[in-house]
Design a protein around this motif. Sequence first.
Motif, PDB file in Angstrom:
ATOM      1  N   GLY A   1       8.916 -18.409   6.475  1.00 21.14           N
ATOM      2  CA  GLY A   1       7.558 -17.805   5.587  1.00 21.14           C
ATOM      3  C   GLY A   1       7.128 -17.587   4.237  1.00 21.14           C
ATOM      4  O   GLY A   1       5.980 -18.111   3.721  1.00 21.14           O
TER       5      GLY A   1
ATOM      6  N   LYS B   1      13.350  -9.589   4.149  1.00 22.98           N
ATOM      7  CA  LYS B   1      14.250 -10.496   4.990  1.00 22.98           C
ATOM      8  C   LYS B   1      13.453 -11.822   6.510  1.00 22.98           C
ATOM      9  O   LYS B   1      13.778 -12.357   5.961  1.00 22.98           O
ATOM     10  CB  LYS B   1      15.104  -9.674   6.235  1.00 22.98           C
ATOM     11  CG  LYS B   1      16.431  -9.687   6.672  1.00 22.98           C
ATOM     12  CD  LYS B   1      17.539 -10.088   6.305  1.00 22.98           C
ATOM     13  CE  LYS B   1      18.760 -11.055   6.635  1.00 22.98           C
ATOM     14  NZ  LYS B   1      18.686 -11.344   8.445  1.00 22.98           N
ATOM     15  N   PRO B   2      12.047 -10.858   6.955  1.00 22.63           N
ATOM     16  CA  PRO B   2      11.661 -11.426   8.102  1.00 22.63           C
ATOM     17  C   PRO B   2      10.590 -12.948   7.373  1.00 22.63           C
ATOM     18  O   PRO B   2      10.184 -13.482   8.229  1.00 22.63           O
ATOM     19  CB  PRO B   2      10.287 -10.584   8.401  1.00 22.63           C
ATOM     20  CG  PRO B   2      10.907  -9.408   8.179  1.00 22.63           C
ATOM     21  CD  PRO B   2      11.944  -9.364   6.548  1.00 22.63           C
ATOM     22  N   LEU B   3      10.194 -12.506   6.271  1.00 22.21           N
ATOM     23  CA  LEU B   3       9.745 -13.564   5.485  1.00 22.21           C
ATOM     24  C   LEU B   3      10.785 -14.785   4.646  1.00 22.21           C
ATOM     25  O   LEU B   3      10.280 -15.750   4.578  1.00 22.21           O
ATOM     26  CB  LEU B   3       9.104 -12.867   4.112  1.00 22.21           C
ATOM     27  CG  LEU B   3       7.896 -13.423   3.794  1.00 22.21           C
ATOM     28  CD1 LEU B   3       6.319 -13.723   4.463  1.00 22.21           C
ATOM     29  CD2 LEU B   3       7.440 -12.646   2.203  1.00 22.21           C
TER      30      LEU B   3
END
Lengths: 209, 209
Positions: free
Chosen positions: B188, B182-184
């Motif tokens: 990202g 998710k954060p990537l």
Amino acid sequence: MSKLFSKESKAAFTNPLNLDNPIAVQVLGICSALAVTSQLKPAIVMGLSVTVITAFSNVIISLIRKTIPNRIRIIVQLVVVAALVTIVSNILKAYVYDVSVQLSVYVGLIITNCILMGRLEAFAMMNGPWESFLDGIGNGLGYAIILVVVGFVRELFGFGSILGFQVIPQAAYDAGYMNNGMMTMPAMALVLLGCVIWAHRAYNKEEKK
Amino acid sequence: MEHFFSLFVRSIFVDNMIFAFFLGMCSYLAVSKNVKTAFGLGIAVTFVLLITVPVDYLLQTRILEKYTFEGGLDLTFLSFILFIAVIAGMVQLVEMIVEKFSPSLYAALGIFLPLIAVNCAIMGASLFMQQRILLDPATSSQAISSVGDSIAYALGSGIGWLLAIVCLAAIREKMAYSDVPKPLQGLGITFITVGLMAMAFMCFSGLNI
């Protein structure tokens, strides 16, 4: 004094440092963030230059915002920024010539740096001079922080030094440690920036919870 | 003839605008979700480069430098402001032409057509061209010493940018179906992908044409 640092003014300054960071969140100013960070010193000089230019161009445009005809808005903004960049570029050439040679084209490219145009359009055209100044400084510093982090990692692992001072001791080199040559290449800067964004998003996700 | 070809091929692969110098990243990242629009934007950027770089070359050599020697006046400090004014004017012209002859392309590109004016790649090509005028054509294959050279350089840079954005768009279309943490997600993983592509393009750096 409390009027100068009201809640909105403080927000204009602190937001871009973390929550609304120009590189990690707004995705602006990527070009120069990747190109000048192979060593720490140019990264610091670039970060400071962008901070100064963003702040002052924000102030100038904010002062004349009511008198700019709408059709030539972009050209006026570009000319103001180009004039400021010319001044800063000549100052850099005069006082820190070796760094300005390393930065080469990227000082001129501050004109097209998306952060400047973005802040001029989104903030300076609609707010007073003092808030615009704080917003400019905030965005510039938010940009500078990311530059310093990437520049620090790249110089440390790519050259074994920080700001030119050899940090990794000769004993480590004798024992078989080698500098990571990839870190000095542009490709690694992209991967590092991806990881910085990953870390930033993960950290802010936990904060929001 | 050989020099044209060498300049042209080098600016597509070795001095690629995105992978070697990271110019034009902002619109590159924003428009690369779809191969068709990416191709359209690449063609627009190539066209703008093709008309602005030779004009800037003529400005630099015939006007700014000439006055340097005749009257003792060094006018090259005006180059930033003049270049950006030429670029803004040319982009306005291109906008009007595209609107007249291909309204569907105009609608598809939307806001990104006027944004080409602040695309680092355009300004960067002009600034690099300014640096390369000083190189000696006999010793360096990168030197630019005539309008023809500047045209070859502009065309090569544009095609290199086009190649980069179409490649990334193709990869991102496929990545939409992958399982990214998710954060990537989004930015990202895109950065890391571009980093890996830049590493691949480094293979061309030994090209000896």
